[in-house]
Design a protein around this motif. Structure first.
Motif, PDB file in Angstrom:
ATOM      1  N   MET A   1       0.826  -1.205   0.000  1.00  9.23           N
ATOM      2  CA  MET A   1       0.000   0.000   0.000  1.00  9.23           C
ATOM      3  C   MET A   1       0.863   1.258   0.000  1.00  9.23           C
ATOM      4  O   MET A   1       0.520   2.264  -0.630  1.00  9.23           O
ATOM      5  CB  MET A   1      -0.923  -0.005   1.220  1.00  9.23           C
ATOM      6  CG  MET A   1      -1.949  -1.124   1.213  1.00  9.23           C
ATOM      7  SD  MET A   1      -3.100  -1.048  -0.178  1.00  9.23           S
ATOM      8  CE  MET A   1      -4.213   0.209   0.415  1.00  9.23           C
TER       9      MET A   1
ATOM     10  N   GLN B   1       1.936   1.744  -3.508  1.00  4.29           N
ATOM     11  CA  GLN B   1       0.853   2.225  -4.349  1.00  4.29           C
ATOM     12  C   GLN B   1       0.526   3.694  -4.065  1.00  4.29           C
ATOM     13  O   GLN B   1       0.170   4.443  -4.978  1.00  4.29           O
ATOM     14  CB  GLN B   1      -0.386   1.355  -4.151  1.00  4.29           C
ATOM     15  CG  GLN B   1      -0.189  -0.061  -4.653  1.00  4.29           C
ATOM     16  CD  GLN B   1      -1.490  -0.796  -4.870  1.00  4.29           C
ATOM     17  OE1 GLN B   1      -2.514  -0.186  -5.159  1.00  4.29           O
ATOM     18  NE2 GLN B   1      -1.451  -2.103  -4.742  1.00  4.29           N
ATOM     19  N   MET B   2       0.649   4.095  -2.798  1.00  4.97           N
ATOM     20  CA  MET B   2       0.415   5.497  -2.471  1.00  4.97           C
ATOM     21  C   MET B   2       1.420   6.400  -3.179  1.00  4.97           C
ATOM     22  O   MET B   2       1.073   7.472  -3.684  1.00  4.97           O
ATOM     23  CB  MET B   2       0.506   5.702  -0.954  1.00  4.97           C
ATOM     24  CG  MET B   2      -0.714   5.232  -0.182  1.00  4.97           C
ATOM     25  SD  MET B   2      -2.203   6.193  -0.582  1.00  4.97           S
ATOM     26  CE  MET B   2      -1.735   7.818   0.009  1.00  4.97           C
TER      27      MET B   2
ATOM     28  N   GLU C   1      -1.948  -5.128  -9.092  1.00 11.80           N
ATOM     29  CA  GLU C   1      -2.484  -5.609  -7.820  1.00 11.80           C
ATOM     30  C   GLU C   1      -2.409  -7.124  -7.680  1.00 11.80           C
ATOM     31  O   GLU C   1      -2.770  -7.679  -6.648  1.00 11.80           O
ATOM     32  CB  GLU C   1      -3.949  -5.163  -7.675  1.00 11.80           C
ATOM     33  CG  GLU C   1      -4.971  -5.977  -8.458  1.00 11.80           C
ATOM     34  CD  GLU C   1      -4.887  -5.812  -9.964  1.00 11.80           C
ATOM     35  OE1 GLU C   1      -5.435  -6.659 -10.688  1.00 11.80           O
ATOM     36  OE2 GLU C   1      -4.264  -4.844 -10.413  1.00 11.80           O
TER      37      GLU C   1
ATOM     38  N   ILE D   1      -9.600  -2.967  -4.597  1.00 14.73           N
ATOM     39  CA  ILE D   1      -8.471  -2.303  -5.248  1.00 14.73           C
ATOM     40  C   ILE D   1      -8.392  -2.709  -6.718  1.00 14.73           C
ATOM     41  O   ILE D   1      -8.155  -1.879  -7.601  1.00 14.73           O
ATOM     42  CB  ILE D   1      -7.158  -2.647  -4.514  1.00 14.73           C
ATOM     43  CG1 ILE D   1      -7.135  -1.964  -3.143  1.00 14.73           C
ATOM     44  CG2 ILE D   1      -5.940  -2.225  -5.335  1.00 14.73           C
ATOM     45  CD1 ILE D   1      -5.956  -2.361  -2.285  1.00 14.73           C
TER      46      ILE D   1
ATOM     47  N   LEU E   1      -7.080   4.420  -1.334  1.00 11.97           N
ATOM     48  CA  LEU E   1      -5.830   4.005  -0.706  1.00 11.97           C
ATOM     49  C   LEU E   1      -5.635   4.692   0.645  1.00 11.97           C
ATOM     50  O   LEU E   1      -5.197   4.064   1.614  1.00 11.97           O
ATOM     51  CB  LEU E   1      -4.647   4.313  -1.627  1.00 11.97           C
ATOM     52  CG  LEU E   1      -4.561   3.494  -2.914  1.00 11.97           C
ATOM     53  CD1 LEU E   1      -3.364   3.939  -3.738  1.00 11.97           C
ATOM     54  CD2 LEU E   1      -4.469   2.006  -2.613  1.00 11.97           C
TER      55      LEU E   1
ATOM     56  N   THR F   1      -5.318   2.647   4.267  1.00 13.33           N
ATOM     57  CA  THR F   1      -4.093   2.737   5.066  1.00 13.33           C
ATOM     58  C   THR F   1      -4.341   3.336   6.445  1.00 13.33           C
ATOM     59  O   THR F   1      -3.499   3.212   7.334  1.00 13.33           O
ATOM     60  CB  THR F   1      -3.033   3.585   4.333  1.00 13.33           C
ATOM     61  OG1 THR F   1      -3.603   4.860   3.985  1.00 13.33           O
ATOM     62  CG2 THR F   1      -2.562   2.889   3.073  1.00 13.33           C
TER      63      THR F   1
END
Length: 223
Positions: free
Chosen positions: A45, A48-49, A89, A152, A174, A178
């Motif tokens: 995560m 991905q952020m 993903e 996602i 996201l 998180t």
């Protein structure tokens, strides 16, 4: 050969205690496996952020350029970079699905237990929750991971690098995932049958091994 070979136990009780031992071993392994998945999940995560923040900037620049300079070729450069930033993903989904078989095996052995025998594993005691409570938690935790990954995946498949609203929707998703601290507390503190059965903690100096090269993902402005 059964580890419960006490002569005073009936064949039925021996079989039951063997099943208890088997289901407890699976439970302890699942506790560790879910925690490892969660560490990987956090790492993924974070990656991905970083990527979505980069894509968010690129999308804004793309829209500004095509609106201010009709026919400008520079947006092509930014769209190519945006394509590189689209998230894959599949790795998270594979990690979750690898545990599905273990969860099925746990449920299979659990269903074979004689719930009428009032052992500490079945009934629970002042230090341990019943095995039924842990069965429910296993289902909850697996469903959380699986549903999050599917969510996602759906957002990623609808992600359009030149559509700012699409990028912002995924960005907000996201951030929301998180910041879900309740699940972390549930996994790390509630989903524990017995701390004595957990593996010894590693040296505190040893850091979490993350195979994502986060520093290489951080966006460097081209303007």
């Amino acid at each position: 050969m059964s580890s419960h070979n006490e002569t005073y136990l009936t064949a039925q009780l021996k079989e039951h205690f063997d099943k208890e031992e088997e289901v407890l071993n699976i439970l302890v392994n699942l506790e560790q496996a879910f925690r490892e998945i969660y560490k990987y999940f956090q790492c993924e995560m974070q990656k991905q952020m970083i990527l979505i923040e980069r894509l968010w900037l690129l999308t804004q620049r793309y829209l500004i350029l095509i609106s201010s300079v009709p026919g400008c070729r520079y947006p092509q450069v930014y769209t190519l970079s945006a394509e590189e930033a689209i998230i894959n993903e599949d790795s998270m989904q594979d990690a979750i699905l690898n545990l599905k078989q273990d969860c099925k095996q746990f449920n299979k052995i659990y269903n074979q237990l004689n719930k009428r025998i009032g052992t500490p594993l079945i009934m629970g005691d002042e230090h341990h929750q019943s095995i039924q409570c842990h069965k429910i938690m296993i289902t909850d935790i697996f469903n959380y991971f699986y549903s999050t990954v599917l969510k996602i995946k759906c957002y990623v498949h609808q992600l359009d690098p030149i559509n700012l609203e699409s990028v912002e929707d995924y960005r907000e998703l996201l951030k929301k995932e998180t910041e879900y601290e309740d699940f972390q507390d549930y996994l790390m503190h509630s989903f524990v049958y017995c701390k004595c059965l957990q593996s010894r903690p590693t040296c505190p100096i040893q850091k979490l091994k993350c195979y994502h090269k986060i520093e290489t993902l951080k966006h460097t402005s081209r303007i």
